[in-house]
Design a protein around this motif. Structure first.
Motif, short mmCIF file in Angstrom:
data_model
loop_
_atom_site.label_atom_id
_atom_site.label_comp_id
_atom_site.label_asym_id
_atom_site.label_seq_id
_atom_site.Cartn_x
_atom_site.Cartn_y
_atom_site.Cartn_z
N ASN A 11 -29.90 -0.98 -0.15
CA ASN A 11 -30.41 0.21 0.55
C ASN A 11 -30.79 -0.18 1.98
O ASN A 11 -31.96 -0.21 2.34
N PRO A 12 -29.76 -0.50 2.81
CA PRO A 12 -30.04 -1.01 4.16
C PRO A 12 -30.69 0.04 5.06
O PRO A 12 -31.37 -0.32 6.03
N VAL A 13 -30.51 1.32 4.76
CA VAL A 13 -31.05 2.37 5.64
C VAL A 13 -32.56 2.50 5.45
O VAL A 13 -33.33 2.45 6.40
N HIS A 14 -33.00 2.67 4.21
CA HIS A 14 -34.43 2.90 3.96
C HIS A 14 -35.15 1.68 3.41
O HIS A 14 -36.38 1.61 3.49
N THR A 16 -27.63 5.00 13.53
CA THR A 16 -27.56 4.71 12.09
C THR A 16 -26.48 5.56 11.43
O THR A 16 -25.67 5.06 10.64
N GLN A 29 -23.36 3.71 9.75
CA GLN A 29 -23.41 3.59 8.30
C GLN A 29 -22.72 4.74 7.58
O GLN A 29 -22.32 4.58 6.42
N PHE A 51 -26.76 11.43 -0.09
CA PHE A 51 -27.66 10.52 0.63
C PHE A 51 -27.69 10.87 2.11
O PHE A 51 -28.75 11.00 2.72
N TRP A 52 -26.52 11.06 2.70
CA TRP A 52 -26.47 11.32 4.15
C TRP A 52 -26.90 12.75 4.49
O TRP A 52 -27.40 13.01 5.59
#
Lengths: 225, 225
Positions: A47-50, B133, B137, B95-96
């Motif tokens: 979970n690199p984003v959050h 981001t 991503q 998610f996005w």
């Protein structure tokens, strides 16, 4: 069965949503406890984003965000569905899930220790307003939000049944009470008593100890800053 | 075909998400413009919890919340799907979508007129971080978030292609630029040029006039209070 792993943290209500969904579906999995003050390289990779729990890993592929994980579980293992099949009823379920996702900080915000009594009373009232709306417009006279059986909406609201009472005890405030929201109060009791939930609930007293400890820590940091 | 109505407000990006989804599905509908300063009894009846647009009414039944409406549309009219069929790809799309739902106020917050230049610069930087981001991503080297075709993720991000440039012009700030987020900048252009979107976009200059007017109103109220 393909390997299922869950990265979570005790006693995060977001982890428990996933634990409950997996239990309701009868899926066996490996649970990996994450230390949020020292996150594992795997969690950061998954979970690199959050960089947050929960993360479900299925056949090596990670899925993040508790409610998105629940939809993934429901779509991957369709037996014992967590959402109604009718599109209109699905939309209603999603509406109430979004509602509590947006409002959960209002409710749990009552535990903010750095604010005074006036804040606490305001937070209590705001939380009760949210719960009254939920009781009147979403729950009604049903046993569970999903009707006779627990569904995804119940899992989204599950924190009201165990986490909120812990907050109420530690903060010394009453919100979810039989005299104010009787039907939601009964729902919380029904939810805790349902077999799959009862077997997968963090211990109330341990949670009380932990929250007291966390609040003391926070108070000390607050005093220093 | 059963009757479809959309209660919206010009030029709400949340209304336009629904307009685009209906256009992509080829569904004809009646559009009802709501005056948010004088909401219709029907709107209050259809969305008693939030009293907000957009509301889609299908065969007399209301559905609220733009992204929930889009899922309803996709489930009710499955042709030209707005989400991938693979559960893992669906989870990534969700998610996005959740990411930009959570961050859209960060980005559009740059237009807050009551704050000074220091705030504006901080807001610009925070917005650019979000966009970087997203570019790195989520979008990558694809034409659209959905690949070669527009999908639900593109509709969720659609406000970046028209509303953000209007804000940038009125506020005199640069965020979505070819030198900082070139791939997202190209996406915005591709999105605006796609036939169904191009035919259903509010006019840039009209939006600039309206935002200038609104900011002037807000400034006068701010001065009085």
């Amino acid at each position: 069965m393909t390997e299922v792993k869950l990265h979570g943290t005790w006693p995060s209500p977001f982890s428990y949503r996933v634990i409950w969904a997996l239990a309701l579906k009868g899926i066996s999995y490996e649970y990996i406890e994450e230390d949020l003050s020292n996150k594992s390289p795997l969690l950061l990779q998954y979970n690199p984003v959050h960089k947050k729990i929960p993360v479900l890993v299925h056949a090596g592929k990670p899925i993040s965000e508790s409610m998105i994980i629940l939809q993934y579980i429901d779509e991957t293992w369709p037996e014992n569905p967590l959402l109604p099949s009718d599109p209109l009823q699905r939309a209603a379920a999603r509406f109430w899930i979004k509602f509590i996702e947006d409002k959960s900080l209002v409710i749990l915000g009552v535990s903010d220790i750095l604010e005074g009594e006036e804040y606490k009373e305001k937070a209590r009232k705001a939380s009760l307003e949210v719960l009254k709306t939920v009781e009147e417009q979403a729950l009604g006279d049903k046993k569970f939000f999903g009707g006779d059986e627990i569904n995804m909406v119940d899992l989204a609201y599950g924190f009201l049944a165990r986490w909120l009472p812990v907050v109420e005890e530690v903060v010394e405030v009453k919100i979810l009470e039989p005299n104010t929201v009787p039907r939601l109060y009964a729902w919380a009791e029904n939810f805790r008593q349902a077999a799959v939930i009862r077997d997968n609930l963090p211990d109330h007293d341990e949670m009380v100890s932990r929250l007291k400890f966390r609040r003391e820590q926070r108070l000390q940091i607050g005093r220093k800053s």
